[in-house]
Enzyme design. Structure first.
Site, PDB file in Angstrom:
ATOM      1  N   PRO A   1       0.784  -1.242   0.000  1.00  0.00           N
ATOM      2  CA  PRO A   1       0.000   0.000   0.000  1.00  0.00           C
ATOM      3  C   PRO A   1       0.817   1.294   0.000  1.00  0.00           C
ATOM      4  CG  PRO A   1       0.053  -0.929   2.193  1.00  0.00           C
ATOM      5  CD  PRO A   1       0.770  -1.904   1.298  1.00  0.00           C
ATOM      6  N   CYS A   2       1.427   1.589  -1.130  1.00  0.00           N
ATOM      7  CA  CYS A   2       2.180   2.838  -1.258  1.00  0.00           C
ATOM      8  C   CYS A   2       1.275   4.058  -1.112  1.00  0.00           C
ATOM      9  CB  CYS A   2       2.944   2.873  -2.579  1.00  0.00           C
ATOM     10  SG  CYS A   2       1.924   2.627  -4.034  1.00  0.00           S
TER      11      CYS A   2
END
Length: 164
Positions: A133-134
Site C-alpha cells: 500500500p504505497c
C-alpha cells in the site's frame, strides 16, 4: 503463464496480474495490461492472458466493501536488485489502513531514517498497488504527494480506509 483480470472499483477499473501460484505480480487502477506488465521485473515476467485471479478477486471486492484487511493475506511477488527496496516493500505491507505515514516515517520504519528519497523511490516503483500500500505514504507536510494511478485514486483510498 500470468493471468490478468479487471475488477470494477468506485474509482475506476482495477486490474491484477497474477502468477499461477496466486501471487500478485502487478496491480493498478487501469485496464492497460501492457502498462502493468512493464512494472513486472524481467525475472518474473511471463506471457499473460485473461483469467480468473483466484482468491485475489474476492479479496479486492471485500476490501472495497469495507473489510480493509481482506487483501493482507494475498501473496505478492516483487523483485528488485536493491536490498533496501525489497525490504521497504515488505515493511510497506505492514502500514495499517487508516494510519498513513510520511516518507520520513516510512524511511524510519524501513531502518534507514536518512533514506527518505530511497523510501519515496520504493513507493514510486511499487508494481503491486493496493496490496503493497504505497498510497498510505504521504509527504512530510501531510499532503498526498504522487501516485502512479492518480491523486484522486490515492485520496479515495485514504478516505475509504479512514472511514472504516
Amino acid at each position: 503463464m500470468l493471468l490478468h483480470s479487471t475488477l470494477d472499483s468506485p474509482v475506476g477499473p482495477f486490474t491484477v496480474v497474477v502468477a499461477q501460484s496466486g501471487a500478485v505480480r502487478a496491480a493498478g487502477f487501469t485496464t492497460d495490461v501492457a502498462e502493468l506488465l512493464k512494472l513486472v521485473h524481467p525475472v518474473l515476467l511471463e506471457p499473460a492472458r485473461p483469467g480468473d485471479p483466484g482468491d485475489v478477486g474476492p479479496a479486492v471486492r471485500a476490501y472495497l466493501g469495507g473489510d480493509l484487511t481482506a487483501i493482507d493475506a494475498i501473496a505478492v511477488e516483487q523483485h528488485t536488485a536493491g536490498e533496501f527496496m525489497a525490504h521497504a516493500w515488505r515493511v510497506m505491507r505492514d502500514i495499517k489502513p487508516g494510519a498513513p505515514v510520511t516518507y520520513t516515517g516510512f524511511a524510519e520504519l524501513s531502518g534507514r531514517p536518512a533514506a527518505i528519497r530511497a523510501a519515496a523511490a520504493a513507493c514510486a516503483r511499487n508494481p503491486v498497488a493496493l496490496f503493497t500500500p504505497c498510497h498510505r505514504v504521504l509527504r512530510t507536510d501531510g499532503s498526498l504527494g504522487g501516485y502512479r494511478w492518480g491523486l484522486h485514486v490515492k485520496e479515495w483510498l485514504l478516505r475509504h480506509e479512514s472511514a472504516a
